[in-house]
Design an enzyme around this catalytic site. Structure first.
Site, PDB file in Angstrom:
ATOM      1  N   SER A 139       0.816  -1.219   0.000  1.00  0.00           N
ATOM      2  CA  SER A 139       0.000   0.000   0.000  1.00  0.00           C
ATOM      3  C   SER A 139       0.846   1.264   0.000  1.00  0.00           C
ATOM      4  O   SER A 139       1.920   1.323   0.616  1.00  0.00           O
ATOM      5  CB  SER A 139      -0.874  -0.010   1.261  1.00  0.00           C
ATOM      6  N   GLU A 197       0.180   3.627   1.756  1.00  0.00           N
ATOM      7  CA  GLU A 197       0.251   4.035   3.173  1.00  0.00           C
ATOM      8  C   GLU A 197       1.652   3.791   3.737  1.00  0.00           C
ATOM      9  O   GLU A 197       2.021   4.372   4.758  1.00  0.00           O
ATOM     10  CB  GLU A 197      -0.759   3.238   4.002  1.00  0.00           C
ATOM     11  N   TYR A 203      -1.550   0.228  10.609  1.00  0.00           N
ATOM     12  CA  TYR A 203      -1.830  -0.399   9.307  1.00  0.00           C
ATOM     13  C   TYR A 203      -0.614  -0.262   8.385  1.00  0.00           C
ATOM     14  O   TYR A 203      -0.151  -1.244   7.796  1.00  0.00           O
ATOM     15  CB  TYR A 203      -3.056   0.266   8.671  1.00  0.00           C
TER      16      TYR A 203
END
Ligand code: NAP
Ligand code: G4F
Length: 355
Positions: free
Chosen positions: A135, A137, A159
């Site tokens: 990701s 992220e 996460y």
């Protein structure tokens, strides 16, 4: 013989689009679903209700990424050629509330998938190709703009940290055990199937409901965050392309454009014909995060060059698609809410009841 794919996260946004894509290519598709007290397969209904497909080329198995035994058994039963690990606790804000669980599923769950892939590859003596849902992220507090495959990670949430662990594990298994394992570093991608607590869908759902008078306001958090938003249907094609390459590798998948949550609101409200979005939107601390990712902007040049991939839907097309879908959904919701069984007619018939 058709190829066999095994997808974790098949009941999610990406898993459902990937299942559509692989079935259209003639694959047999096996997916994990979690036992729940109510149905969690809404995004897969079109396959479940299709007798030509269900339990012929499309199969669902109970399992959980936290349960290695269930994963191992599904490998044994299905003997996959391609494995797509999309299952995750995928909500960044929720990962602050459930950091241990997020680590167990997104981190250790990935380890379970890699171990099972490695074991079955050795046991069966055939190559299994593996896709890891990494990701954007992972870039968190971004160290350069735009982000490429070589940009340093600086995750800003449990996460993001768990995804960095899964990403590095995947590379480690590729290098240690000669696995054909690739990571897609996907930037935010959305669709009418997006979960309703992610910001774009929360906005388009609210627009439909405000338009129908079913809700008054939209409560958001940080509207200044910038994201590189693409269409999920385009992004699952990139996943598949990665596993068709001779050599496994890691790829950024993005549009190369970013806008703010505020700009997404402006576009979406105005497309729906609701002028002055500000009159409907309020902000609340509740939706702010302990640490924010201020901006994400991907450079997809490697995916374009090596995979021949490019996004087909731009931000305006995405907004139109999501708003159109959610206006229709809210219209149906309005009809159901305002319909009462009529005395004059058969009880299966309904009429609009304006009170
Ligand atoms: P999603 O809609 O939230 O779907 C997540 C899927 O994972 C669902 O099928 C969910 O099952 C399943 N899952 C959750 N916990 C599980 C567990 N313990 N065991 C097995 N399955 C479990 O997410 P998405 O947007 O499709 O994203 C797919 C993957 O890409 C995720 O790994 C996500 O982190 C990653 N990713 C997404 C984006 C994005 O913008 N969408 C960008 C980069 C990376 P239930 O239906 O039962 O909850
Ligand atoms: O839609 P979001 O929750 O997505 P976020 O946090 O960027 O994560 C998504 O994309 C990642 C890829 O970069 C995936 F890996 C991950 O699984 C997930 O799919 O929030 C986007 C932005 C954030 O900055 C958030 O603070 O919108 C801001 N925001 C403002 N108000 C809100 C809200 N986010 C949510 N979910 N809800 C709000 O009310």
């Amino acid at each position: 013989m058709s190829k066999v794919a095994f997808i974790t996260g098949i009941s999610g946004q990406d898993g459902s689009y990937l299942a559509d894509l692989l079935l259209s290519k003639g694959y047999s598709v096996h997916g994990i679903i979690r036992r729940s007290s109510s149905f969690n397969t809404a995004r897969l209904e079109h396959h479940i209700q299709n007798p030509e497909v269900y339990n012929k080329t499309f199969f669902l198995h109970y399992g959980d990424l936290s349960d290695y035994n269930s994963i191992y058994n599904i490998f044994e039963k299905t003997n996959p050629d391609e494995v797509y690990n999309l299952g995750a606790q995928s909500h960044v804000k929720v990962s602050f509330d459930m950091p241990v669980y997020t680590g167990q599923i997104d981190g250790i769950g990935t380890l379970h998938m890699l171990e099972a892939t490695k074991e079955h590859q050795y046991r069966l003596g055939k190559q299994i190709r593996y896709y890891q849902a990494s990701s954007s992220e992972m870039y968190g507090k971004v160290q350069e703009v735009p982000q490429t495959e070589n940009t340093k990670f600086y995750p800003r949430s449990p996460y993001g940290c768990a995804k960095v662990y899964g990403h590095h594990l995947t590379i480690n298994y590729r290098e240690s055990y000669d696995l054909h394992a690739s990571c897609g570093i996907l930037f935010n991608h959305e669709s009418p199937r997006r979960g309703e607590t992610f910001v774009t869908r929360k906005i388009t759902r609210a627009i439909g409901r405000i338009y129908q008078g079913l809700q008054k306001n939209l409560v958001l958090g940080n509207m200044d965050a910038l994201r590189d938003w693409g269409y999920a249907g385009d992004y699952v094609e990139a996943m598949w392309l990665m596993l068709q390459q001779d050599t496994p590798d890691d790829y950024v998948v993005a549009t190369g454009n970013m806008i703010s949550v505020r700009e997404f609101c402006e576009k979406a409200f105005s497309y729906a014909g609701l002028k002055n979005y500000e009159q409907y939107v309020v902000t609340d601390e509740r939706y702010f995060r302990p640490a924010e990712v201020d901006q994400l902007l991907g450079n997809p040049e490697k995916a374009k060059r090596q995979l021949g991939w490019k996004p087909k839907v731009d931000i305006d097309g995405l907004v139109r698609m999501m708003v159109d879908h959610d206006m229709e959904l809210a219209r149906k919701e309005f009809m159901i809410k305002h319909m009462t069984p009529t005395k004059q007619h058969n009880h299966s018939k309904y009429e609009i009841h304006h009170s």
